[in-house]
Design a protein around this motif. Structure first.
Motif, PDB file in Angstrom:
ATOM      1  N   GLU A 192       0.817  -1.203   0.000  1.00  8.77           N
ATOM      2  CA  GLU A 192       0.000   0.000   0.000  1.00  8.77           C
ATOM      3  C   GLU A 192       0.856   1.260   0.000  1.00  8.77           C
ATOM      4  O   GLU A 192       0.467   2.284  -0.532  1.00  8.77           O
ATOM      5  CB  GLU A 192      -0.926   0.009   1.216  1.00  8.77           C
ATOM      6  CG  GLU A 192      -2.009  -1.046   1.145  1.00  8.77           C
ATOM      7  CD  GLU A 192      -2.791  -1.160   2.431  1.00  8.77           C
ATOM      8  OE1 GLU A 192      -2.588  -0.341   3.349  1.00  8.77           O
ATOM      9  OE2 GLU A 192      -3.608  -2.085   2.524  1.00  8.77           O
ATOM     10  N   GLN A 193       2.027   1.197   0.582  1.00  9.74           N
ATOM     11  CA  GLN A 193       2.901   2.356   0.697  1.00  9.74           C
ATOM     12  C   GLN A 193       3.855   2.494  -0.492  1.00  9.74           C
ATOM     13  O   GLN A 193       4.426   3.537  -0.699  1.00  9.74           O
ATOM     14  CB  GLN A 193       3.707   2.256   1.994  1.00  9.74           C
ATOM     15  CG  GLN A 193       2.814   2.004   3.183  1.00  9.74           C
ATOM     16  CD  GLN A 193       2.911   3.058   4.235  1.00  9.74           C
ATOM     17  OE1 GLN A 193       3.857   3.813   4.255  1.00  9.74           O
ATOM     18  NE2 GLN A 193       1.928   3.118   5.099  1.00  9.74           N
ATOM     19  N   ARG A 194       4.016   1.412  -1.245  1.00  7.05           N
ATOM     20  CA  ARG A 194       4.927   1.429  -2.387  1.00  7.05           C
ATOM     21  C   ARG A 194       4.308   2.269  -3.497  1.00  7.05           C
ATOM     22  O   ARG A 194       3.184   2.020  -3.917  1.00  7.05           O
ATOM     23  CB  ARG A 194       5.149  -0.004  -2.870  1.00  7.05           C
ATOM     24  CG  ARG A 194       6.070  -0.149  -4.053  1.00  7.05           C
ATOM     25  CD  ARG A 194       6.239  -1.613  -4.459  1.00  7.05           C
ATOM     26  NE  ARG A 194       5.007  -2.289  -4.805  1.00  7.05           N
ATOM     27  CZ  ARG A 194       4.450  -2.266  -6.020  1.00  7.05           C
ATOM     28  NH1 ARG A 194       5.014  -1.597  -7.003  1.00  7.05           N
ATOM     29  NH2 ARG A 194       3.334  -2.910  -6.249  1.00  7.05           N
ATOM     30  N   PRO A 195       5.020   3.274  -3.986  1.00  6.95           N
ATOM     31  CA  PRO A 195       4.448   4.080  -5.067  1.00  6.95           C
ATOM     32  C   PRO A 195       4.339   3.257  -6.354  1.00  6.95           C
ATOM     33  O   PRO A 195       5.120   2.335  -6.577  1.00  6.95           O
ATOM     34  CB  PRO A 195       5.439   5.232  -5.231  1.00  6.95           C
ATOM     35  CG  PRO A 195       6.698   4.781  -4.600  1.00  6.95           C
ATOM     36  CD  PRO A 195       6.343   3.732  -3.587  1.00  6.95           C
ATOM     37  N   PRO A 196       3.366   3.587  -7.188  1.00  7.14           N
ATOM     38  CA  PRO A 196       3.228   2.854  -8.445  1.00  7.14           C
ATOM     39  C   PRO A 196       4.444   3.078  -9.336  1.00  7.14           C
ATOM     40  O   PRO A 196       5.058   4.154  -9.323  1.00  7.14           O
ATOM     41  CB  PRO A 196       1.977   3.442  -9.093  1.00  7.14           C
ATOM     42  CG  PRO A 196       1.486   4.513  -8.196  1.00  7.14           C
ATOM     43  CD  PRO A 196       2.365   4.617  -7.009  1.00  7.14           C
ATOM     44  N   THR A 197       4.770   2.059 -10.103  1.00  7.98           N
ATOM     45  CA  THR A 197       5.881   2.177 -11.047  1.00  7.98           C
ATOM     46  C   THR A 197       5.434   3.026 -12.231  1.00  7.98           C
ATOM     47  O   THR A 197       4.238   3.304 -12.412  1.00  7.98           O
ATOM     48  CB  THR A 197       6.306   0.794 -11.569  1.00  7.98           C
ATOM     49  OG1 THR A 197       5.231   0.249 -12.352  1.00  7.98           O
ATOM     50  CG2 THR A 197       6.682  -0.148 -10.431  1.00  7.98           C
ATOM     51  N   GLU A 198       6.374   3.414 -13.057  1.00  4.82           N
ATOM     52  CA  GLU A 198       6.061   4.176 -14.263  1.00  4.82           C
ATOM     53  C   GLU A 198       5.130   3.366 -15.172  1.00  4.82           C
ATOM     54  O   GLU A 198       4.188   3.903 -15.750  1.00  4.82           O
ATOM     55  CB  GLU A 198       7.366   4.521 -14.993  1.00  4.82           C
ATOM     56  CG  GLU A 198       7.192   5.601 -16.032  1.00  4.82           C
ATOM     57  CD  GLU A 198       8.539   6.062 -16.589  1.00  4.82           C
ATOM     58  OE1 GLU A 198       8.607   6.167 -17.822  1.00  4.82           O
ATOM     59  OE2 GLU A 198       9.466   6.305 -15.805  1.00  4.82           O
ATOM     60  N   LEU A 199       5.378   2.072 -15.278  1.00  3.51           N
ATOM     61  CA  LEU A 199       4.541   1.184 -16.085  1.00  3.51           C
ATOM     62  C   LEU A 199       3.111   1.146 -15.531  1.00  3.51           C
ATOM     63  O   LEU A 199       2.133   1.242 -16.288  1.00  3.51           O
ATOM     64  CB  LEU A 199       5.146  -0.221 -16.109  1.00  3.51           C
ATOM     65  CG  LEU A 199       4.413  -1.272 -16.934  1.00  3.51           C
ATOM     66  CD1 LEU A 199       4.473  -0.917 -18.418  1.00  3.51           C
ATOM     67  CD2 LEU A 199       5.028  -2.649 -16.688  1.00  3.51           C
ATOM     68  N   GLU A 200       2.987   1.005 -14.210  1.00  4.74           N
ATOM     69  CA  GLU A 200       1.668   0.965 -13.578  1.00  4.74           C
ATOM     70  C   GLU A 200       0.925   2.282 -13.764  1.00  4.74           C
ATOM     71  O   GLU A 200      -0.269   2.296 -14.090  1.00  4.74           O
ATOM     72  CB  GLU A 200       1.814   0.641 -12.087  1.00  4.74           C
ATOM     73  CG  GLU A 200       2.271  -0.794 -11.833  1.00  4.74           C
ATOM     74  CD  GLU A 200       2.708  -1.041 -10.403  1.00  4.74           C
ATOM     75  OE1 GLU A 200       2.638  -2.205  -9.968  1.00  4.74           O
ATOM     76  OE2 GLU A 200       3.145  -0.086  -9.703  1.00  4.74           O
TER      77      GLU A 200
END
Length: 170
Positions: free
Chosen positions: A6-14
């Protein structure tokens, strides 16, 4: 999902996939809404309601079932059904099996409006959404969106939750 996820920011791909989905959805809905308004005088939600009723074997569904299906607030749904009823496109009646419930039935006039808007609706859908990709891509997209939809239906937003907090499966 873990709290770490939940705390991990989305990747560029996501993020790219998410923003593409939002833009595709907005562009498609805008054009469909224009077509529905021009041909049938319908909003997108009104079309969803009529199409849902038109697909029902008897042309009738419970108000709560409609609200859960179109992911619309119950008060907003009541307003939209009232507009459709005033236009003669649906009829409301007490539910046969539950005096507190309300059934909504598409009328012949409602079916006529659906018949009038469907050809243009399908044309927009084809031109903007289906024609640019091949059947393998459509199958993959359908499978992916089905997984996401089913996941979201298991944890629905408030407007899509069945009454009394009970989760229904479709």
């Amino acid at each position: 999902m873990s709290s770490q996820d939940e705390q991990r920011p989305p990747t560029e791909l996501e993020l790219g996939a998410y923003f593409a989905l939002i833009e595709v959805s907005s562009l498609l809905r805008h054009t469909i809404e224009q077509q529905l308004q021009e041909v049938g005088g319908l909003s997108y939600v009104q079309f969803q309601l009529l199409a849902t009723l038109g697909d029902a074997p008897t042309g009738t569904r419970r108000m709560t079932e409609l609200a859960d299906g179109v992911v619309y607030s119950r008060s907003g749904l009541t307003y939209q059904v009232g507009l459709l009823e005033k236009a003669g496109l649906v009829a409301r009646s007490p539910a046969v099996d539950d005096e507190r419930g309300v059934d909504v039935t598409v009328t012949d006039a409602g079916r006529d409006v659906l018949a009038a808007v469907f050809p243009g609706h399908i044309a927009v859908l084809r031109e903007l959404f289906l024609d640019p990709i091949d059947s393998d891509a459509i199958a993959g997209l359908g499978a992916t969106l089905t997984v996401i939809r089913d996941h979201m239906r298991r944890i629905p937003p408030r407007s899509a939750r069945p009454r009394n907090g009970r989760h229904q499966t479709s």
